[in-house]
Scaffold this motif. Structure first.
Motif, PDB file in Angstrom:
ATOM      1  N   LEU A 210      46.597   7.929  32.861  1.00  0.00           N
ATOM      2  CA  LEU A 210      46.847   6.797  31.976  1.00  0.00           C
ATOM      3  C   LEU A 210      48.312   6.392  32.086  1.00  0.00           C
ATOM      4  N   VAL A 211      48.547   5.114  32.288  1.00  0.00           N
ATOM      5  CA  VAL A 211      49.909   4.595  32.436  1.00  0.00           C
ATOM      6  C   VAL A 211      50.072   3.396  31.516  1.00  0.00           C
ATOM      7  N   VAL A 212      51.084   3.459  30.652  1.00  0.00           N
ATOM      8  CA  VAL A 212      51.452   2.299  29.843  1.00  0.00           C
ATOM      9  C   VAL A 212      52.636   1.637  30.519  1.00  0.00           C
ATOM     10  N   SER A 213      52.463   0.375  30.904  1.00  0.00           N
ATOM     11  CA  SER A 213      53.510  -0.342  31.624  1.00  0.00           C
ATOM     12  C   SER A 213      54.407  -1.095  30.651  1.00  0.00           C
ATOM     13  N   ALA A 214      55.596  -1.433  31.141  1.00  0.00           N
ATOM     14  CA  ALA A 214      56.589  -2.086  30.297  1.00  0.00           C
ATOM     15  C   ALA A 214      56.164  -3.465  29.839  1.00  0.00           C
ATOM     16  N   ASP A 215      55.219  -4.085  30.537  1.00  0.00           N
ATOM     17  CA  ASP A 215      54.768  -5.417  30.131  1.00  0.00           C
ATOM     18  C   ASP A 215      53.589  -5.357  29.168  1.00  0.00           C
ATOM     19  N   GLY A 216      53.320  -4.168  28.623  1.00  0.00           N
ATOM     20  CA  GLY A 216      52.317  -4.064  27.579  1.00  0.00           C
ATOM     21  C   GLY A 216      50.897  -3.932  28.058  1.00  0.00           C
ATOM     22  N   GLN A 217      50.675  -3.210  29.141  1.00  0.00           N
ATOM     23  CA  GLN A 217      49.326  -2.983  29.636  1.00  0.00           C
ATOM     24  C   GLN A 217      49.053  -1.485  29.758  1.00  0.00           C
ATOM     25  N   LEU A 218      47.817  -1.113  29.551  1.00  0.00           N
ATOM     26  CA  LEU A 218      47.359   0.260  29.777  1.00  0.00           C
ATOM     27  C   LEU A 218      46.528   0.281  31.044  1.00  0.00           C
ATOM     28  N   LEU A 219      46.994   1.038  32.037  1.00  0.00           N
ATOM     29  CA  LEU A 219      46.284   1.179  33.308  1.00  0.00           C
ATOM     30  C   LEU A 219      45.589   2.530  33.330  1.00  0.00           C
ATOM     31  N   ILE A 220      44.308   2.533  33.655  1.00  0.00           N
ATOM     32  CA  ILE A 220      43.520   3.766  33.713  1.00  0.00           C
ATOM     33  C   ILE A 220      43.062   3.980  35.148  1.00  0.00           C
ATOM     34  N   TYR A 221      43.502   5.103  35.742  1.00  0.00           N
ATOM     35  CA  TYR A 221      43.160   5.444  37.115  1.00  0.00           C
ATOM     36  C   TYR A 221      42.198   6.623  37.133  1.00  0.00           C
ATOM     37  N   ASN A 222      41.253   6.581  38.058  1.00  0.00           N
ATOM     38  CA  ASN A 222      40.385   7.731  38.298  1.00  0.00           C
ATOM     39  C   ASN A 222      41.098   8.729  39.205  1.00  0.00           C
ATOM     40  N   VAL A 223      40.975  10.017  38.879  1.00  0.00           N
ATOM     41  CA  VAL A 223      41.573  11.081  39.679  1.00  0.00           C
ATOM     42  C   VAL A 223      40.469  12.003  40.163  1.00  0.00           C
ATOM     43  N   ASP A 224      40.383  12.198  41.460  1.00  0.00           N
ATOM     44  CA  ASP A 224      39.395  13.104  42.039  1.00  0.00           C
ATOM     45  C   ASP A 224      39.980  14.515  42.055  1.00  0.00           C
ATOM     46  N   PRO A 225      39.512  15.425  41.181  1.00  0.00           N
ATOM     47  CA  PRO A 225      40.130  16.757  41.099  1.00  0.00           C
ATOM     48  C   PRO A 225      39.831  17.642  42.294  1.00  0.00           C
ATOM     49  N   GLN A 226      38.839  17.283  43.114  1.00  0.00           N
ATOM     50  CA  GLN A 226      38.485  18.082  44.273  1.00  0.00           C
ATOM     51  C   GLN A 226      39.147  17.582  45.555  1.00  0.00           C
ATOM     52  N   GLU A 227      39.039  16.284  45.797  1.00  0.00           N
ATOM     53  CA  GLU A 227      39.538  15.707  47.042  1.00  0.00           C
ATOM     54  C   GLU A 227      40.907  15.061  46.914  1.00  0.00           C
ATOM     55  N   GLY A 228      41.309  14.713  45.694  1.00  0.00           N
ATOM     56  CA  GLY A 228      42.593  14.048  45.516  1.00  0.00           C
ATOM     57  C   GLY A 228      42.590  12.683  46.162  1.00  0.00           C
ATOM     58  N   GLY A 229      43.637  12.400  46.952  1.00  0.00           N
ATOM     59  CA  GLY A 229      43.710  11.123  47.646  1.00  0.00           C
ATOM     60  C   GLY A 229      44.177  10.006  46.737  1.00  0.00           C
ATOM     61  N   GLU A 230      43.824   8.777  47.106  1.00  0.00           N
ATOM     62  CA  GLU A 230      44.274   7.607  46.347  1.00  0.00           C
ATOM     63  C   GLU A 230      43.508   7.495  45.028  1.00  0.00           C
ATOM     64  N   CYS A 231      44.262   7.415  43.937  1.00  0.00           N
ATOM     65  CA  CYS A 231      43.650   7.218  42.629  1.00  0.00           C
ATOM     66  C   CYS A 231      43.277   5.741  42.477  1.00  0.00           C
ATOM     67  N   THR A 232      42.059   5.472  42.121  1.00  0.00           N
ATOM     68  CA  THR A 232      41.583   4.092  42.009  1.00  0.00           C
ATOM     69  C   THR A 232      41.816   3.570  40.598  1.00  0.00           C
ATOM     70  N   LEU A 233      42.231   2.311  40.515  1.00  0.00           N
ATOM     71  CA  LEU A 233      42.428   1.674  39.222  1.00  0.00           C
ATOM     72  C   LEU A 233      41.068   1.338  38.632  1.00  0.00           C
ATOM     73  N   ALA A 234      40.697   2.036  37.564  1.00  0.00           N
ATOM     74  CA  ALA A 234      39.384   1.846  36.957  1.00  0.00           C
ATOM     75  C   ALA A 234      39.367   0.679  35.977  1.00  0.00           C
ATOM     76  N   HIS A 235      40.457   0.516  35.238  1.00  0.00           N
ATOM     77  CA  HIS A 235      40.481  -0.569  34.257  1.00  0.00           C
ATOM     78  C   HIS A 235      41.910  -0.843  33.826  1.00  0.00           C
ATOM     79  N   LYS A 236      42.115  -2.076  33.361  1.00  0.00           N
ATOM     80  CA  LYS A 236      43.411  -2.497  32.860  1.00  0.00           C
ATOM     81  C   LYS A 236      43.214  -3.189  31.526  1.00  0.00           C
ATOM     82  N   HIS A 237      43.931  -2.710  30.494  1.00  0.00           N
ATOM     83  CA  HIS A 237      43.804  -3.265  29.153  1.00  0.00           C
ATOM     84  C   HIS A 237      45.132  -3.870  28.703  1.00  0.00           C
TER      85      HIS A 237
END
Length: 420
Positions: A296-323
């Motif tokens: 979960l990332v709260v950005s300075a412009d007032g958005q909450l970014l939610i990324y999926n994290v693969d605990p087994q394979e790792g790799g690139e975290c995909t942006l699941a949603h932006k609020h």
């Protein structure tokens, strides 16, 4: 990833931007609090696609807002009165108490036993059950950023703060028995970040130099792990963040158990997340939402970014949603279809705590369901998650026990802070 104030998941009075004054995740990352010039909001973080605003207040110019787990206790500091801390019971809509201090409040930390207020050269420790001031640590080394960390485990209620303004020395203080535990010579340069694990048995630190992260055992202060940039070989350091994190993990492989060294020895980051904008301050946390790990990332412009994290394979975290956290975002970028849909949907009603009441105390101690019951029945109270207690589950009565509001308003207390 650039963060607002280290790894403890909170932002200080300086805030993130002109619109978003502050933001903080609660102790178990199930809730997000954001403050603006118009007030503050509390969001529940139980769903990826839906962001529920569970409370909204018009308290002006909020510079610090902290919520205690999933309780109704919220601490607020305003930029107009930066030396005063207000404690509210937001479900009742009442102020529990307020305290004034000799200098500006730079940080507030909470667990179920203690409330800690950090000023530049002093620290105040309150008993959170009745808000009585228990201890004042005076003449602490200059700490203009309010850097400190409090274990969320109230059985191991350790407080960490800088022991020097010139080198990276850490003071570990037991906030339960009110005495210093140990002093850790962690870094050669001043501290920049401090964070405990959930059990309060490990402490991670980083210095202003930013080249090394060290992990210490608590309470003895022994160094356990060290993550250092550029230790893998004599190759020229790559300027990319991915290569940097990969080398850090590779360097840590000799310090970690055999079962995880394979993953750590890879010459790349185990997982990476690319933000939508550069050069902005953010706060972030790792949480489990809908049974899956998320960044979960709260950005300075007032958005909450939610990324999926693969605990087994790792790799690139995909942006699941932006609020969007509030309407007046500056330079927020192009809206996605899901964002436009969210903006056209009326804001959700605040859910009742009765709907998320905790299970009875007879359930196994591994229960992690949070929330307070309003029905006054057998389910009244909250079952504390396993990592927060030592002897067994603790039930807190939100209406009668936690906290005793009459004492805060009418009782007397000692110490250096001034109650108004």
């Amino acid at each position: 990833m650039e963060t607002a104030e280290g790894s403890d998941g909170t932002s200080g009075p300086s805030g993130l931007a002109s619109g978003l004054g502050c933001a903080s995740f609660n102790q178990d990352s199930t809730s997000l609090a954001v403050g603006t010039g118009m007030g503050y909001k509390l969001y529940s973080l139980t769903s990826v696609e839906k962001l529920d605003c569970i409370h909204e207040s018009d308290s002006p110019d909020v510079s610090i807002v902290e919520r205690l787990f999933s309780s109704s206790l919220v601490v607020v500091v305003s930029t107009s009165t930066p030396r005063r801390m207000n404690v509210y019971h937001f479900k009742k809509g009442t102020e529990i108490c307020n305290y004034s201090y000799s200098h500006d409040i730079l940080a507030v930390r909470l667990n179920r036993q203690r409330l800690v207020v950090c000023l530049e050269e002093s620290i105040y420790i309150h008993n959170i059950k009745d808000m009585k001031l228990l201890k004042t640590l005076l003449n602490t080394p200059s700490n203009p950023s309010g850097l400190c960390a409090l274990s969320v485990n109230h059985s191991n209620s350790y407080l960490a703060h800088p022991g020097s303004a010139t080198i990276g020395e850490i003071v570990v203080y037991d906030a339960n028995i009110l005495s210093t535990v140990t002093m850790i010579p962690a870094h050669d340069t001043p501290l920049a970040a401090l964070a405990f694990n959930a059990q309060g048995t490990r402490l991670a630190s980083a210095s202003e130099r930013g080249t090394v992260i060290r992990v210490f055992s608590i309470p003895d202060g022994q160094r356990l792990f060290e993550f250092r940039r550029g230790m893998k070989s004599g190759e020229e350091a790559s300027p990319t963040w991915t290569a940097y994190v990969g080398k850090m993990f590779s360097a840590a492989s000799s310090y970690l158990p055999t079962g995880v060294t394979g993953m750590m020895s890879q010459d790349r980051a185990f997982a990476t997340a690319h933000l939508l904008a550069m050069g902005r301050r953010n706060i972030c946390t790792l949480a489990v939402i809908q049974k899956l790990p998320r960044l979960l990332v709260v950005s300075a412009d007032g958005q909450l970014l939610i990324y999926n994290v693969d605990p087994q394979e790792g790799g690139e975290c995909t942006l699941a949603h932006k609020h969007r956290l509030f309407c007046c975002d500056e330079d927020s970028g192009e809206e996605t279809e899901s964002e436009r849909s969210n903006l056209n949907t009326p804001p959700p009603a605040c859910p009742s705590y009765a709907a998320t009441a905790a299970l009875p105390t007879a359930v196994p101690v591994t229960t992690t369901l949070t929330g307070y019951s309003e029905d006054g029945g057998a389910k009244k109270g909250e079952v504390i998650p396993e990592h927060e207690f030592a002897a067994g589950p603790v039930c807190l009565d939100d209406e009668n026990e936690f906290p005793p509001i009459n004492w805060c308003r009418d009782g007397s207390r000692g110490g250096g802070a001034r109650r108004s």
